[in-house]
Design a protein around this motif. Structure first.
Motif: not given
Length: 274
Positions: A33, A51-54, A56-57, A244
């Protein structure tokens, strides 16, 4: 605290071991994250600022993780169910049926379970080519069902070998057939052990890498473990995306284990009492 450690050294050692096992997972979760810039500036042991979700995406979209997850769940679930059923049938014939040459048959299953997968790669590859099953999920399901059933047969045969003969004889006197004895008496009594095998077979198959790598070359048929290995070998990923990927790869197996934790604990406790 020092007194408690002196009184319960085994418990203290188990707690320390559990902490060392959980620590890598926590570090991977924290880094999954983080942004690449935050990871470079603060290092892998710092807490994420948000929360850095890039990561995971991007990983999900890059490998089509939804399809890989479906393949792994389908293969692992089918192998777990198929191997358990096959193990029960084999163990019923060996443990209760008392077939001739029982020690040699069990030795054969032990030997089959001890063979390294590297020795199976070419025979399995050749047979799947000849049968027209190469690069299909069915081929991997068949192979791992047989491999896992070898261990399950050996374990269940030992359990059913000590099954009370009086119960079986009483059922036969009451008119029960072989299939009725198996499904109405033997399976319910052996349910804790069967539940343990089901959990183990699912997790073991989920983590398999070599045979799925050889047998599943199409992107649409690959499993999660193969996708992770192939992606890191072909493309350059930053540290946060790597974490991730590791988190997404291990999380479904952990969820499955937690869902069936009570079954696993009950099966181990019953086996210890026996």
């Amino acid at each position: 605290m020092t007194t408690a450690i002196r009184r319960y050294p085994v418990l203290a050692a188990m707690c320390v071991g559990a902490a060392f096992m959980v620590l890598p997972f926590l570090i991977v979760t924290l880094n999954a994250f983080k942004s690449p810039a935050e990871y470079s500036a603060n290092g892998p042991l710092s807490l994420p600022e948000g929360f850095y979700l890039d990561g995971l995406k991007d990983f999900w979209e890059r490998v089509d993780f939804g399809q890989k997850l479906l393949n792994s769940v389908l293969i692992s679930g089918a192998v777990a169910l198929g191997a358990v059923v096959l193990s029960v049938l084999n163990a019923y014939a060996i443990g209760i049926g008392r077939i001739k040459g029982r020690p040699y048959v069990l030795a054969f299953f032990v030997l089959a379970n001890m063979l390294p997968q590297e020795a199976l790669v070419y025979p399995v590859y050749y047979l799947s080519k000849e049968a027209g099953l190469y690069d299909t999920r069915l081929s991997v399901i068949i192979v791992f069902t047989v491999i896992q059933a070898a261990f399950g047969t050996y374990l269940l045969s030992s359990v059913l070998g000590s099954f009370p003969r009086e119960i079986i004889e009483a059922a036969r006197i009451d008119g029960a057939g072989k299939w009725q004895i198996l499904w109405r008496i033997v399976v319910p009594v052996s349910r804790p052990t069967i539940g343990v095998l089901l959990v183990f077979f699912f997790i073991w198959t989920w983590n398999e890498f070599l045979l799925p790598l050889v047998m599943l070359i199409s992107n649409d048929n690959q499993t999660v473990s193969v996708a992770l290995g192939v992606l890191q070998g072909q493309r350059l990923m930053d540290a946060t995306m790597t974490n991730a990927a590791a988190l997404l790869g291990v999380l479904p197996a952990i969820v499955f284990f937690l869902l069936f934790q009570r079954t696993l604990t009950r099966g181990i406790a019953v086996g210890a009492v026996k």
